[in-house]
Design an enzyme around this catalytic site. Sequence first.
Site: not given
Ligand code: GLN
Length: 498
Positions: A83, A157, A181
Amino acid sequence: MGAANRLLDLSAYELAGKIRDREVSATEAAEVANRRIESVEDEVKSFITVTPEVALERARRIDERLADGGEVALHEGVPLVVKDVLSTKGTRTTCGSRMLEEFVPVYDATALARFSEDLVMVGKANMDEFAMGSSTENSAYFPTRNPWALDRVPGGSSGGSAAAVAAGEGWWALGTDTGGSVRQPAAFCGTVGLKPTYGRVSRYGLIAFASSLDQIGPMTRDVRDSALLLQAIAGHDRRDSTSARQPVPDYVAALEEGVSGLRVGVVTELTGAEGVEPEVREVSERTVRDLEAAGASVGEVSLPHATYGLPAYYIIAPAELSSNLARFDGVRYGLRVPAEGVHEMYRRTREEGFGDEAKRRIMLGTYALSSGYYDAYYAQAQKVRTRIIEDFRAAFSEYDVLVTPTCPTPAFGIGEKVDDPLAMYANDICAVPASLAGIPAISIPGGTVDGLPVGVQLMADHFEESKLLRAARAAERASEFRFQIKPDGAQNGTGAGS
Ligand code: GLN
Protein backbone atom coordinates in the site's frame (compact mmCIF):
# COMPACT_ATOMS: atom_id res chain seq x y z
CA MET A 1 1.26 -20.51 -20.86
CA GLY A 2 -0.18 -23.29 -18.73
CA ALA A 3 2.76 -23.30 -16.35
CA ALA A 4 2.43 -19.61 -15.54
CA ASN A 5 -1.28 -19.94 -14.97
CA ARG A 6 -0.64 -22.83 -12.63
CA LEU A 7 1.79 -20.68 -10.67
CA LEU A 8 -0.87 -18.01 -10.43
CA ASP A 9 -3.24 -20.53 -8.90
CA LEU A 10 -0.93 -21.34 -5.98
CA SER A 11 -1.35 -19.68 -2.62
CA ALA A 12 1.56 -17.55 -1.36
CA TYR A 13 2.43 -20.31 1.11
CA GLU A 14 2.52 -22.94 -1.64
CA LEU A 15 4.56 -20.71 -3.94
CA ALA A 16 6.99 -19.98 -1.10
CA GLY A 17 7.51 -23.72 -0.61
CA LYS A 18 8.24 -24.23 -4.30
CA ILE A 19 10.74 -21.38 -4.35
CA ARG A 20 12.49 -22.76 -1.28
CA ASP A 21 12.60 -26.25 -2.83
CA ARG A 22 13.92 -24.68 -6.07
CA GLU A 23 11.06 -26.04 -8.15
CA VAL A 24 10.28 -22.47 -9.15
CA SER A 25 12.68 -19.55 -9.14
CA ALA A 26 11.83 -16.26 -7.48
CA THR A 27 12.58 -14.65 -10.84
CA GLU A 28 9.92 -16.75 -12.58
CA ALA A 29 7.37 -15.81 -9.93
CA ALA A 30 8.23 -12.10 -10.30
CA GLU A 31 7.91 -12.38 -14.09
CA VAL A 32 4.48 -13.98 -13.78
CA ALA A 33 3.30 -11.17 -11.48
CA ASN A 34 4.73 -8.49 -13.76
CA ARG A 35 3.01 -9.99 -16.80
CA ARG A 36 -0.26 -10.34 -14.99
CA ILE A 37 -0.06 -6.66 -14.00
CA GLU A 38 0.58 -5.73 -17.62
CA SER A 39 -2.45 -7.68 -18.80
CA VAL A 40 -5.07 -6.50 -16.26
CA GLU A 41 -3.85 -3.20 -14.87
CA ASP A 42 -5.60 -1.06 -17.51
CA GLU A 43 -8.91 -2.49 -16.34
CA VAL A 44 -8.40 -2.81 -12.58
CA LYS A 45 -5.99 0.07 -11.83
CA SER A 46 -4.66 -1.26 -8.54
CA PHE A 47 -1.33 0.60 -8.56
CA ILE A 48 -0.16 4.18 -8.31
CA THR A 49 3.38 3.02 -9.12
CA VAL A 50 4.45 -0.33 -10.59
CA THR A 51 7.98 -1.51 -9.84
CA PRO A 52 8.70 -4.41 -12.20
CA GLU A 53 12.47 -3.80 -12.20
CA VAL A 54 12.64 -3.67 -8.41
CA ALA A 55 10.78 -6.99 -8.27
CA LEU A 56 13.07 -8.65 -10.82
CA GLU A 57 16.31 -7.36 -9.37
CA ARG A 58 15.47 -8.52 -5.86
CA ALA A 59 14.08 -11.84 -7.10
CA ARG A 60 17.40 -12.44 -8.87
CA ARG A 61 19.23 -11.76 -5.62
CA ILE A 62 17.06 -14.31 -3.83
CA ASP A 63 17.76 -16.87 -6.55
CA GLU A 64 21.48 -16.17 -6.20
CA ARG A 65 21.30 -16.67 -2.46
CA LEU A 66 19.46 -19.96 -2.99
CA ALA A 67 22.02 -21.06 -5.58
CA ASP A 68 24.82 -20.33 -3.11
CA GLY A 69 23.12 -22.50 -0.53
CA GLY A 70 22.17 -19.43 1.56
CA GLU A 71 19.31 -19.14 4.01
CA VAL A 72 16.05 -17.89 2.56
CA ALA A 73 13.01 -17.43 4.77
CA LEU A 74 9.82 -19.05 3.55
CA HIS A 75 8.09 -15.79 2.65
CA GLU A 76 10.93 -13.96 0.93
CA GLY A 77 10.53 -14.69 -2.77
CA VAL A 78 6.76 -14.30 -3.05
CA PRO A 79 5.78 -11.13 -4.98
CA LEU A 80 4.20 -8.61 -2.61
CA VAL A 81 1.95 -5.60 -3.19
CA VAL A 82 2.59 -2.65 -0.84
CA LYS A 83 0.00 0.00 0.00
CA ASP A 84 1.33 3.42 -0.93
CA VAL A 85 1.12 4.63 2.68
CA LEU A 86 4.21 2.57 3.62
CA SER A 87 7.57 4.22 3.11
CA THR A 88 9.70 2.40 0.57
CA LYS A 89 13.33 3.38 0.23
CA GLY A 90 14.00 4.72 -3.26
CA THR A 91 10.42 4.19 -4.47
CA ARG A 92 7.99 7.09 -4.51
CA THR A 93 5.37 6.96 -1.75
CA THR A 94 2.38 9.20 -2.43
CA CYS A 95 -0.17 8.17 0.22
CA GLY A 96 -2.75 8.67 -2.52
CA SER A 97 -2.21 12.43 -2.24
CA ARG A 98 -0.95 15.25 -4.47
CA MET A 99 0.85 16.46 -1.37
CA LEU A 100 3.36 13.60 -1.67
CA GLU A 101 3.31 13.11 -5.44
CA GLU A 102 7.11 13.40 -5.70
CA PHE A 103 8.03 12.06 -2.26
CA VAL A 104 10.77 9.40 -2.29
CA PRO A 105 11.49 8.04 1.22
CA VAL A 106 15.07 7.44 2.34
CA TYR A 107 14.22 4.40 4.45
CA ASP A 108 11.88 1.39 4.43
CA ALA A 109 9.02 0.98 6.90
CA THR A 110 10.06 -1.52 9.58
CA ALA A 111 7.37 -4.01 8.49
CA LEU A 112 9.01 -4.13 5.07
CA ALA A 113 12.60 -4.13 6.29
CA ARG A 114 11.78 -6.98 8.64
CA PHE A 115 10.14 -8.89 5.81
CA SER A 116 13.32 -9.18 3.76
CA GLU A 117 16.05 -6.96 2.46
CA ASP A 118 15.34 -8.52 -0.93
CA LEU A 119 11.63 -7.83 -0.70
CA VAL A 120 10.06 -8.71 -4.06
CA MET A 121 7.78 -5.69 -4.30
CA VAL A 122 5.73 -5.48 -7.51
CA GLY A 123 4.24 -2.05 -6.89
CA LYS A 124 2.71 0.56 -4.64
CA ALA A 125 -1.04 0.14 -4.38
CA ASN A 126 -3.70 2.80 -4.79
CA MET A 127 -5.56 4.03 -1.71
CA ASP A 128 -7.85 6.74 -0.42
CA GLU A 129 -5.87 9.88 0.29
CA PHE A 130 -4.00 9.47 3.61
CA ALA A 131 -6.12 6.30 4.13
CA MET A 132 -9.36 8.23 4.62
CA GLY A 133 -12.19 6.45 2.92
CA SER A 134 -13.99 3.21 2.20
CA SER A 135 -13.91 3.06 -1.60
CA THR A 136 -10.49 4.23 -2.93
CA GLU A 137 -12.41 6.99 -4.73
CA ASN A 138 -10.66 9.54 -2.49
CA SER A 139 -7.35 8.76 -4.19
CA ALA A 140 -5.96 11.93 -5.78
CA TYR A 141 -5.04 9.84 -8.83
CA PHE A 142 -7.88 7.55 -9.99
CA PRO A 143 -10.37 5.09 -8.52
CA THR A 144 -9.48 1.39 -8.46
CA ARG A 145 -12.09 -1.04 -9.76
CA ASN A 146 -13.34 -4.16 -8.06
CA PRO A 147 -11.99 -7.14 -10.05
CA TRP A 148 -15.27 -9.02 -9.39
CA ALA A 149 -17.37 -6.27 -11.02
CA LEU A 150 -15.46 -3.47 -12.69
CA ASP A 151 -18.25 -0.92 -12.14
CA ARG A 152 -17.99 -1.38 -8.36
CA VAL A 153 -15.53 -0.10 -5.78
CA PRO A 154 -12.91 -2.43 -4.28
CA GLY A 155 -13.52 -0.88 -0.84
CA GLY A 156 -10.95 1.23 0.94
CA SER A 157 -8.78 2.64 1.99
CA SER A 158 -6.52 -0.32 1.04
CA GLY A 159 -8.60 -0.86 -2.12
CA GLY A 160 -5.60 -1.12 -4.46
CA SER A 161 -4.03 -3.81 -2.28
CA ALA A 162 -7.25 -5.86 -2.14
CA ALA A 163 -7.92 -5.51 -5.86
CA ALA A 164 -4.35 -6.48 -6.74
CA VAL A 165 -4.58 -9.68 -4.68
CA ALA A 166 -8.00 -10.54 -6.16
CA ALA A 167 -6.67 -9.89 -9.67
CA GLY A 168 -3.53 -12.01 -9.14
CA GLU A 169 -1.24 -9.00 -9.63
CA GLY A 170 0.80 -10.25 -6.69
CA TRP A 171 0.31 -13.17 -4.35
CA TRP A 172 -0.29 -11.06 -1.28
CA ALA A 173 -0.34 -7.50 -0.02
CA LEU A 174 0.18 -5.21 2.92
CA GLY A 175 -2.58 -2.80 3.79
CA THR A 176 -3.25 -0.58 6.79
CA ASP A 177 -6.29 -0.53 9.00
CA THR A 178 -7.33 2.43 11.14
CA GLY A 179 -11.08 1.77 11.14
CA GLY A 180 -11.51 -1.17 8.78
CA SER A 181 -9.25 -0.37 5.84
CA VAL A 182 -7.77 -3.86 5.62
CA ARG A 183 -10.92 -5.81 6.46
CA GLN A 184 -13.53 -3.97 4.38
CA PRO A 185 -11.66 -4.01 1.03
CA ALA A 186 -10.67 -7.63 1.67
CA ALA A 187 -14.38 -8.41 2.12
CA PHE A 188 -15.38 -6.54 -1.04
CA CYS A 189 -12.78 -8.34 -3.16
CA GLY A 190 -13.18 -11.94 -1.91
CA THR A 191 -9.87 -12.00 -0.05
CA VAL A 192 -8.69 -12.34 3.55
CA GLY A 193 -7.69 -9.23 5.54
CA LEU A 194 -6.19 -9.24 9.04
CA LYS A 195 -5.88 -6.27 11.37
CA PRO A 196 -3.43 -7.30 14.10
CA THR A 197 -3.57 -6.18 17.73
CA TYR A 198 -2.54 -2.53 18.12
CA GLY A 199 1.21 -2.72 18.76
CA ARG A 200 1.75 -6.15 17.17
CA VAL A 201 3.35 -4.63 14.06
CA SER A 202 5.64 -1.60 14.13
CA ARG A 203 4.18 1.57 12.65
CA TYR A 204 7.60 3.03 11.91
CA GLY A 205 7.56 4.23 8.31
CA LEU A 206 3.77 4.09 8.08
CA ILE A 207 2.60 7.59 7.20
CA ALA A 208 0.30 8.40 10.12
CA PHE A 209 -3.47 8.81 9.88
CA ALA A 210 -4.74 8.26 13.46
CA SER A 211 -1.80 7.11 15.54
CA SER A 212 -3.80 5.45 18.33
CA LEU A 213 -5.60 3.24 15.77
CA ASP A 214 -3.27 2.60 12.80
CA GLN A 215 -2.00 -0.94 12.22
CA ILE A 216 -0.39 -2.62 9.22
CA GLY A 217 -2.00 -5.90 8.21
CA PRO A 218 -1.83 -8.75 5.68
CA MET A 219 -4.25 -9.00 2.74
CA THR A 220 -4.10 -12.44 1.21
CA ARG A 221 -5.74 -15.27 -0.71
CA ASP A 222 -6.38 -17.41 2.32
CA VAL A 223 -5.96 -17.57 6.09
CA ARG A 224 -2.69 -19.50 6.02
CA ASP A 225 -1.12 -16.80 3.84
CA SER A 226 -2.21 -14.18 6.38
CA ALA A 227 -0.63 -16.19 9.20
CA LEU A 228 2.64 -16.43 7.28
CA LEU A 229 2.69 -12.76 6.35
CA LEU A 230 1.85 -11.65 9.90
CA GLN A 231 4.71 -13.76 11.19
CA ALA A 232 7.05 -11.97 8.79
CA ILE A 233 6.08 -8.44 9.83
CA ALA A 234 5.23 -8.72 13.55
CA GLY A 235 7.48 -7.98 16.50
CA HIS A 236 8.98 -5.29 18.68
CA ASP A 237 10.75 -2.31 17.12
CA ARG A 238 12.65 0.20 19.20
CA ARG A 239 11.69 2.88 16.68
CA ASP A 240 7.99 2.55 17.55
CA SER A 241 7.40 2.93 21.28
CA THR A 242 3.88 1.50 20.92
CA SER A 243 5.13 -1.74 19.41
CA ALA A 244 4.74 -4.64 21.80
CA ARG A 245 7.50 -6.72 23.34
CA GLN A 246 5.47 -9.94 23.29
CA PRO A 247 7.29 -12.70 21.44
CA VAL A 248 5.86 -13.59 18.02
CA PRO A 249 4.34 -17.08 18.09
CA ASP A 250 4.39 -19.51 15.17
CA TYR A 251 1.05 -18.47 13.68
CA VAL A 252 1.19 -21.01 10.86
CA ALA A 253 1.71 -23.93 13.23
CA ALA A 254 -1.25 -22.79 15.34
CA LEU A 255 -3.62 -22.95 12.38
CA GLU A 256 -4.32 -26.63 12.38
CA GLU A 257 -5.35 -26.94 16.01
CA GLY A 258 -9.05 -26.82 15.13
CA VAL A 259 -11.85 -25.14 17.03
CA SER A 260 -13.08 -27.87 19.27
CA GLY A 261 -13.84 -26.32 22.66
CA LEU A 262 -13.54 -22.76 21.35
CA ARG A 263 -16.36 -20.47 22.48
CA VAL A 264 -17.81 -18.38 19.65
CA GLY A 265 -20.04 -15.39 20.38
CA VAL A 266 -22.35 -13.79 17.82
CA VAL A 267 -22.46 -10.03 18.48
CA THR A 268 -26.14 -9.08 18.60
CA GLU A 269 -25.82 -5.32 18.11
CA LEU A 270 -23.53 -5.54 15.08
CA THR A 271 -25.16 -8.50 13.36
CA GLY A 272 -28.46 -6.66 13.61
CA ALA A 273 -27.01 -3.19 12.99
CA GLU A 274 -28.77 -0.64 10.86
CA GLY A 275 -28.18 -1.21 7.17
CA VAL A 276 -26.92 -4.81 7.42
CA GLU A 277 -28.61 -6.57 4.52
CA PRO A 278 -30.43 -9.82 5.41
CA GLU A 279 -28.44 -11.81 2.81
CA VAL A 280 -25.20 -10.52 4.33
CA ARG A 281 -26.37 -11.50 7.80
CA GLU A 282 -27.18 -14.99 6.49
CA VAL A 283 -23.60 -15.41 5.29
CA SER A 284 -22.20 -14.70 8.76
CA GLU A 285 -24.84 -16.95 10.34
CA ARG A 286 -23.76 -19.74 8.04
CA THR A 287 -20.14 -19.25 9.13
CA VAL A 288 -21.21 -19.53 12.76
CA ARG A 289 -23.06 -22.79 12.01
CA ASP A 290 -19.92 -24.09 10.27
CA LEU A 291 -17.82 -23.31 13.33
CA GLU A 292 -20.35 -25.07 15.53
CA ALA A 293 -20.27 -28.12 13.26
CA ALA A 294 -16.46 -28.07 13.53
CA GLY A 295 -16.70 -28.38 17.33
CA ALA A 296 -16.98 -24.81 18.68
CA SER A 297 -19.67 -23.88 21.18
CA VAL A 298 -21.82 -20.97 20.09
CA GLY A 299 -23.80 -18.30 21.92
CA GLU A 300 -25.07 -14.74 21.55
CA VAL A 301 -23.16 -11.90 23.14
CA SER A 302 -23.97 -8.23 23.66
CA LEU A 303 -21.58 -5.30 23.16
CA PRO A 304 -24.00 -2.61 24.37
CA HIS A 305 -21.89 0.35 23.19
CA ALA A 306 -20.65 -1.10 19.91
CA THR A 307 -22.91 0.93 17.65
CA TYR A 308 -21.66 4.16 19.26
CA GLY A 309 -18.27 3.21 17.91
CA LEU A 310 -19.03 4.81 14.56
CA PRO A 311 -19.67 8.37 15.85
CA ALA A 312 -16.80 8.04 18.33
CA TYR A 313 -14.43 6.90 15.60
CA TYR A 314 -15.43 9.79 13.34
CA ILE A 315 -14.41 12.21 16.09
CA ILE A 316 -11.23 10.49 17.29
CA ALA A 317 -9.79 9.63 13.87
CA PRO A 318 -10.24 13.14 12.38
CA ALA A 319 -8.93 14.71 15.62
CA GLU A 320 -5.69 12.71 15.41
CA LEU A 321 -5.49 13.22 11.67
CA SER A 322 -5.88 17.00 11.89
CA SER A 323 -2.81 17.05 14.07
CA ASN A 324 -0.82 14.47 12.05
CA LEU A 325 -1.43 16.29 8.77
CA ALA A 326 -0.23 19.61 10.19
CA ARG A 327 3.28 18.57 9.11
CA PHE A 328 2.34 18.99 5.45
CA ASP A 329 2.99 22.70 5.32
CA GLY A 330 5.13 23.07 2.22
CA VAL A 331 8.29 23.41 4.30
CA ARG A 332 9.36 19.94 5.31
CA TYR A 333 7.84 17.36 2.98
CA GLY A 334 6.34 17.10 -0.44
CA LEU A 335 4.43 19.77 -2.29
CA ARG A 336 5.21 23.46 -1.95
CA VAL A 337 3.17 26.03 -3.82
CA PRO A 338 5.28 29.20 -3.87
CA ALA A 339 3.51 32.39 -2.82
CA GLU A 340 4.10 35.77 -1.37
CA GLY A 341 4.87 35.33 2.34
CA VAL A 342 4.95 32.20 4.43
CA HIS A 343 1.28 32.19 5.46
CA GLU A 344 0.10 32.45 1.89
CA MET A 345 2.52 29.64 0.98
CA TYR A 346 1.04 27.40 3.71
CA ARG A 347 -2.47 28.22 2.61
CA ARG A 348 -1.95 27.55 -1.08
CA THR A 349 0.08 24.41 -0.48
CA ARG A 350 -2.64 22.92 1.70
CA GLU A 351 -5.39 24.16 -0.59
CA GLU A 352 -3.85 22.47 -3.62
CA GLY A 353 -2.22 19.50 -1.92
CA PHE A 354 -5.23 18.05 -0.07
CA GLY A 355 -8.43 16.67 -1.58
CA ASP A 356 -11.98 17.29 -0.35
CA GLU A 357 -12.15 14.45 2.18
CA ALA A 358 -8.82 15.40 3.77
CA LYS A 359 -10.00 19.00 4.12
CA ARG A 360 -13.36 17.89 5.53
CA ARG A 361 -11.66 15.77 8.19
CA ILE A 362 -9.02 18.36 9.07
CA MET A 363 -11.87 20.77 9.77
CA LEU A 364 -13.93 18.20 11.71
CA GLY A 365 -10.92 17.19 13.77
CA THR A 366 -9.76 20.72 14.48
CA TYR A 367 -13.28 21.66 15.53
CA ALA A 368 -13.60 18.64 17.85
CA LEU A 369 -10.33 19.58 19.57
CA SER A 370 -10.95 23.30 19.84
CA SER A 371 -11.47 24.88 23.21
CA GLY A 372 -15.12 25.01 24.15
CA TYR A 373 -15.93 21.95 22.01
CA TYR A 374 -13.26 19.57 23.26
CA ASP A 375 -15.37 18.29 26.16
CA ALA A 376 -18.51 17.94 24.09
CA TYR A 377 -16.85 16.01 21.27
CA TYR A 378 -13.34 14.68 21.78
CA ALA A 379 -13.61 13.90 25.51
CA GLN A 380 -17.05 12.37 24.98
CA ALA A 381 -15.76 10.16 22.18
CA GLN A 382 -12.92 8.96 24.40
CA LYS A 383 -15.46 7.96 27.06
CA VAL A 384 -17.33 5.93 24.47
CA ARG A 385 -14.04 4.32 23.50
CA THR A 386 -13.49 3.26 27.11
CA ARG A 387 -17.01 1.80 27.29
CA ILE A 388 -16.36 -0.22 24.15
CA ILE A 389 -13.11 -1.56 25.60
CA GLU A 390 -15.04 -2.61 28.73
CA ASP A 391 -17.74 -4.27 26.61
CA PHE A 392 -15.10 -6.35 24.85
CA ARG A 393 -13.42 -7.24 28.13
CA ALA A 394 -16.70 -8.63 29.44
CA ALA A 395 -17.39 -10.48 26.17
CA PHE A 396 -13.95 -12.11 26.14
CA SER A 397 -14.44 -13.40 29.67
CA GLU A 398 -17.09 -15.67 28.17
CA TYR A 399 -16.04 -16.12 24.56
CA ASP A 400 -12.81 -16.71 22.65
CA VAL A 401 -13.90 -15.38 19.28
CA LEU A 402 -16.65 -12.94 18.32
CA VAL A 403 -18.39 -12.95 14.92
CA THR A 404 -20.10 -10.20 12.91
CA PRO A 405 -20.50 -9.33 9.24
CA THR A 406 -17.48 -7.31 8.03
CA CYS A 407 -19.66 -4.72 6.29
CA PRO A 408 -23.40 -4.19 5.92
CA THR A 409 -23.46 -4.80 2.14
CA PRO A 410 -21.35 -6.25 -0.67
CA ALA A 411 -19.30 -3.83 -2.83
CA PHE A 412 -21.29 -0.77 -3.90
CA GLY A 413 -21.12 1.02 -7.24
CA ILE A 414 -18.39 3.49 -8.21
CA GLY A 415 -19.87 6.96 -7.67
CA GLU A 416 -22.76 5.67 -5.56
CA LYS A 417 -21.70 7.09 -2.17
CA VAL A 418 -18.92 9.49 -3.00
CA ASP A 419 -21.12 12.58 -2.60
CA ASP A 420 -22.66 11.36 0.64
CA PRO A 421 -19.97 11.17 3.35
CA LEU A 422 -22.36 9.86 6.02
CA ALA A 423 -23.46 6.93 3.84
CA MET A 424 -19.81 6.19 3.18
CA TYR A 425 -18.94 6.33 6.91
CA ALA A 426 -21.89 4.09 7.81
CA ASN A 427 -20.15 1.28 5.94
CA ASP A 428 -17.62 1.02 8.79
CA ILE A 429 -20.12 0.25 11.55
CA CYS A 430 -18.98 -3.32 12.18
CA ALA A 431 -15.27 -2.63 11.68
CA VAL A 432 -14.56 0.32 14.00
CA PRO A 433 -15.26 -1.25 17.43
CA ALA A 434 -12.24 -3.59 17.11
CA SER A 435 -10.11 -0.62 16.03
CA LEU A 436 -11.14 1.48 19.03
CA ALA A 437 -10.42 -1.43 21.38
CA GLY A 438 -7.11 -2.28 19.67
CA ILE A 439 -8.01 -5.97 19.35
CA PRO A 440 -7.17 -8.21 16.38
CA ALA A 441 -9.87 -8.84 13.76
CA ILE A 442 -9.93 -10.71 10.49
CA SER A 443 -12.30 -10.71 7.52
CA ILE A 444 -12.69 -13.92 5.55
CA PRO A 445 -14.94 -14.47 2.55
CA GLY A 446 -18.02 -16.32 3.75
CA GLY A 447 -19.84 -16.63 0.44
CA THR A 448 -21.38 -14.53 -2.31
CA VAL A 449 -24.57 -12.51 -2.69
CA ASP A 450 -25.66 -11.76 -6.27
CA GLY A 451 -22.26 -12.86 -7.50
CA LEU A 452 -20.33 -10.52 -5.17
CA PRO A 453 -18.18 -11.72 -2.28
CA VAL A 454 -19.31 -11.11 1.30
CA GLY A 455 -16.95 -10.98 4.27
CA VAL A 456 -17.39 -12.33 7.77
CA GLN A 457 -15.47 -10.70 10.62
CA LEU A 458 -13.92 -12.63 13.50
CA MET A 459 -12.44 -10.79 16.52
CA ALA A 460 -10.33 -12.02 19.44
CA ASP A 461 -8.78 -10.53 22.57
CA HIS A 462 -5.47 -8.61 22.52
CA PHE A 463 -2.56 -10.70 21.16
CA GLU A 464 -4.81 -13.72 20.55
CA GLU A 465 -4.01 -13.79 16.82
CA SER A 466 -3.27 -17.52 16.99
CA LYS A 467 -6.76 -18.26 18.25
CA LEU A 468 -8.27 -15.87 15.73
CA LEU A 469 -6.41 -17.45 12.82
CA ARG A 470 -7.29 -20.94 14.00
CA ALA A 471 -11.00 -20.12 14.02
CA ALA A 472 -10.72 -18.33 10.68
CA ARG A 473 -8.94 -21.32 9.17
CA ALA A 474 -11.67 -23.70 10.35
CA ALA A 475 -14.38 -21.41 8.97
CA GLU A 476 -12.55 -21.06 5.66
CA ARG A 477 -12.23 -24.85 5.36
CA ALA A 478 -15.94 -25.35 5.96
CA SER A 479 -17.01 -22.58 3.59
CA GLU A 480 -17.89 -23.25 -0.04
CA PHE A 481 -16.05 -20.10 -1.07
CA ARG A 482 -12.66 -20.61 -2.68
CA PHE A 483 -10.30 -17.85 -3.73
CA GLN A 484 -10.53 -17.16 -7.44
CA ILE A 485 -8.60 -14.76 -9.62
CA LYS A 486 -10.72 -12.06 -11.25
CA PRO A 487 -11.55 -10.72 -13.76
CA ASP A 488 -11.95 -14.10 -15.50
CA GLY A 489 -11.61 -13.06 -19.10
CA ALA A 490 -8.36 -11.20 -18.54
CA GLN A 491 -6.56 -14.32 -17.38
CA ASN A 492 -5.87 -15.41 -20.96
CA GLY A 493 -2.56 -14.24 -22.17
CA THR A 494 -1.09 -14.05 -18.69
CA GLY A 495 1.28 -16.84 -19.40
CA ALA A 496 2.20 -15.74 -22.91
CA GLY A 497 5.79 -16.60 -23.59
CA SER A 498 6.29 -19.14 -20.84
N1 GLN B 1 -13.16 3.87 6.24
C1 GLN B 1 -12.58 4.37 7.43
C2 GLN B 1 -12.27 5.85 7.27
O1 GLN B 1 -12.59 6.38 6.28
C3 GLN B 1 -11.36 3.59 7.80
C4 GLN B 1 -10.12 4.03 7.13
C5 GLN B 1 -8.93 3.23 7.55
O2 GLN B 1 -9.02 2.22 8.22
N2 GLN B 1 -7.76 3.71 7.14
O3 GLN B 1 -11.71 6.46 8.11
